[in-house]
Design an enzyme around this catalytic site. Sequence first.
Site, short mmCIF file in Angstrom:
data_model
loop_
_atom_site.label_atom_id
_atom_site.label_comp_id
_atom_site.label_asym_id
_atom_site.label_seq_id
_atom_site.Cartn_x
_atom_site.Cartn_y
_atom_site.Cartn_z
N LYS A 232 15.75 58.76 11.82
CA LYS A 232 17.18 58.39 11.84
C LYS A 232 17.74 58.35 10.43
O LYS A 232 17.11 57.80 9.53
CB LYS A 232 17.37 57.02 12.50
CG LYS A 232 17.03 56.98 13.99
CD LYS A 232 17.42 55.63 14.59
CE LYS A 232 17.18 55.63 16.10
NZ LYS A 232 17.64 54.37 16.73
N GLY B 41 24.17 57.68 17.12
CA GLY B 41 23.52 58.91 17.58
C GLY B 41 23.66 60.07 16.62
O GLY B 41 23.08 61.13 16.83
N HIS C 262 21.17 50.93 27.17
CA HIS C 262 21.93 50.49 26.00
C HIS C 262 22.69 49.24 26.43
O HIS C 262 23.61 49.32 27.23
CB HIS C 262 22.89 51.60 25.57
CG HIS C 262 23.86 51.20 24.50
ND1 HIS C 262 24.04 51.92 23.36
CD2 HIS C 262 24.68 50.14 24.41
CE1 HIS C 262 24.94 51.32 22.60
NE2 HIS C 262 25.35 50.24 23.22
N ARG D 222 33.42 46.36 14.33
CA ARG D 222 34.80 46.64 14.73
C ARG D 222 35.03 46.15 16.16
O ARG D 222 34.08 45.79 16.85
CB ARG D 222 35.02 48.16 14.72
CG ARG D 222 34.07 48.86 15.68
CD ARG D 222 34.39 50.32 15.94
NE ARG D 222 33.59 50.84 17.04
CZ ARG D 222 32.35 51.32 16.94
NH1 ARG D 222 31.75 51.36 15.76
NH2 ARG D 222 31.71 51.76 18.00
N VAL E 155 35.90 50.24 21.93
CA VAL E 155 36.67 50.83 23.03
C VAL E 155 36.52 49.98 24.30
O VAL E 155 37.49 49.69 24.99
CB VAL E 155 36.20 52.28 23.31
CG1 VAL E 155 36.89 52.84 24.55
CG2 VAL E 155 36.42 53.18 22.10
C1 MV4 Z 1 17.00 55.24 20.01
C2 MV4 Z 1 16.60 55.75 21.26
C3 MV4 Z 1 15.27 55.64 21.60
N1 MV4 Z 1 14.40 55.11 20.73
N2 MV4 Z 1 16.09 54.69 19.19
C4 MV4 Z 1 21.52 56.69 20.15
C5 MV4 Z 1 22.73 56.06 19.56
C6 MV4 Z 1 22.23 55.17 18.48
N3 MV4 Z 1 22.98 53.96 18.43
C7 MV4 Z 1 20.81 54.95 18.80
N4 MV4 Z 1 20.46 55.84 19.87
C8 MV4 Z 1 19.21 55.83 20.39
N5 MV4 Z 1 18.26 55.27 19.61
C9 MV4 Z 1 14.81 54.65 19.55
N6 MV4 Z 1 13.92 54.14 18.71
C10 MV4 Z 1 17.56 56.30 22.09
C11 MV4 Z 1 18.87 56.35 21.66
C12 MV4 Z 1 19.78 56.96 22.58
C13 MV4 Z 1 20.82 56.27 23.14
C14 MV4 Z 1 21.09 54.94 22.81
C15 MV4 Z 1 22.13 54.27 23.35
C16 MV4 Z 1 22.95 54.91 24.27
C17 MV4 Z 1 22.71 56.20 24.60
C18 MV4 Z 1 21.66 56.91 24.05
C19 MV4 Z 1 21.44 58.22 24.42
C20 MV4 Z 1 20.40 58.90 23.86
C21 MV4 Z 1 19.58 58.28 22.94
#
Ligand code: MV4
Length: 450
Positions: A158, A165, A208, A292, A295
């Site tokens: 990341k 994302g 999430h 912030r 939405v």
């Molecule tokens: C992740 C994950 C799986 N494992 N981190 C995507 C948005 C960002 N805020 C972090 N995200 C993710 N981080 C780890 N270690 C999967 C996602 C992710 C995701 C997270 C929240 C909502 C939708 C998502 C869709 C795909 C991947």
Amino acid sequence: MFRKILIANRGEIALRIIWACRELGIRTVAVHSTADSDSLHVKFADEDVCIGPPRNDESYLNISAVISAAEITDAEAIHPGYGFLAESAQFADVCRECGLTFIGPPAEVIRKMGDKAEARRTMIAAGVPTVPGSPEVVPDVEQAAALSAELGYPVLIKAAAGGGGRGMRVARDADELVRQYEAARSEAAKAFGMPDVYLEKLVHEPRHVEFQVIGDAHGNLVHLFERECSIQRRHQKLVEECPSTALDEALRGRMAAAALRAAAAVNYVNAGTVEFLLDSRGDFFFIEMNTRIQVEHPVTEVVTGIDLIKEQIRIAAGEPLSFTQDEVSMTGHAIECRINAEDPETFRPSPGKIVTFHPPGGPGIRVDTACYAEAVVPPYYDSMIAKVIARGNTRGEAILRMRRALESFVVEGIRTNLPLQQKIVREEDFVRGRISTAFMDRFLAVEAPE
Ligand code: MV4
């Protein structure tokens, strides 16, 4: 309290902020690009200033134009809404230097949480659960490979300057790691001007779940429960709800305590959101903090009865929170569906002139929108044109009301994702609350087999 506030945004959130100001007896200044001269936020604000041409970077992202508009109208504070300048630490700094109150957290907090690696390090130090991974930025591929072998694949690389994302890459084995590590760094350098990356173990099909927090300048900090935001496509949320079907009282309590600990660790002031991933075993991990208003804030407002925008303004004016943690409770259930001007099958934006606009109403339905019949949806900005929020005494009632609302929402002249949303709220897994971040991929695979 402020006499006059400038709203550095457009669309439904600008209008939402105007309504809050009216109820507080505060005068409003709208800013707009030349593409938004006929927008409702311009019509309903007490004053308006054109700040530039349609392009974002020449109007809504143009810090000196926004500040100049505040100065010539004698505004005392600026509400940034979401997007645009809402998470710009630089903008918050400039507001302070110009004697304007930024309605949001202090610039240092925005800066700290904007660096996702520093946010992660801060949370580890504060004892907030984070995803197993690197404690810091990983400076070279050898260290990335050694740590990944220890963590076990798959891992996620990341970008420290990413978030939401953006700047995220998966590595399934050591070979992929070498390739993806270098690719992630150069992509991050190009996109964000900073190559730093960190590692996390990939959480399989997480939910999430985010917690709303709000703090004042007097040291009061409370949480306003969670929002389930797993239904998204390409990191654009489509449906959000409160409460989450995945939390029981015990888990909610533990996650809320972690969210408060996260916010307290950075002396958080104003409204913020602590994002967690929740895995199928019920383990949860901090991933990011959004500094912030979001939405999806209406689902929290509907179940708690708290007006988050008015609260943000009062806090920025130095007033204490108008409620204590003990006074906050959830009543009923709320679901939000985002309505976008886009082709429901290809997801391509569908800007243009709205010919017919008939938003739903009736018991338990709230629609946040700045659209009207004859309005033009410009091609330059986000495609979200409305949010439908349904409230019910139970989740079942909220779903029934949402179906009825989506089916009576008439938008003609442009294409919208209403047909897609109508299908989602009828889908069996959705109705059962069996959702994760994999929901939309599965849903679309069934809808449109290759
Ligand atoms: C992740 C994950 C799986 N494992 N981190 C995507 C948005 C960002 N805020 C972090 N995200 C993710 N981080 C780890 N270690 C999967 C996602 C992710 C995701 C997270 C929240 C909502 C939708 C998502 C869709 C795909 C991947």
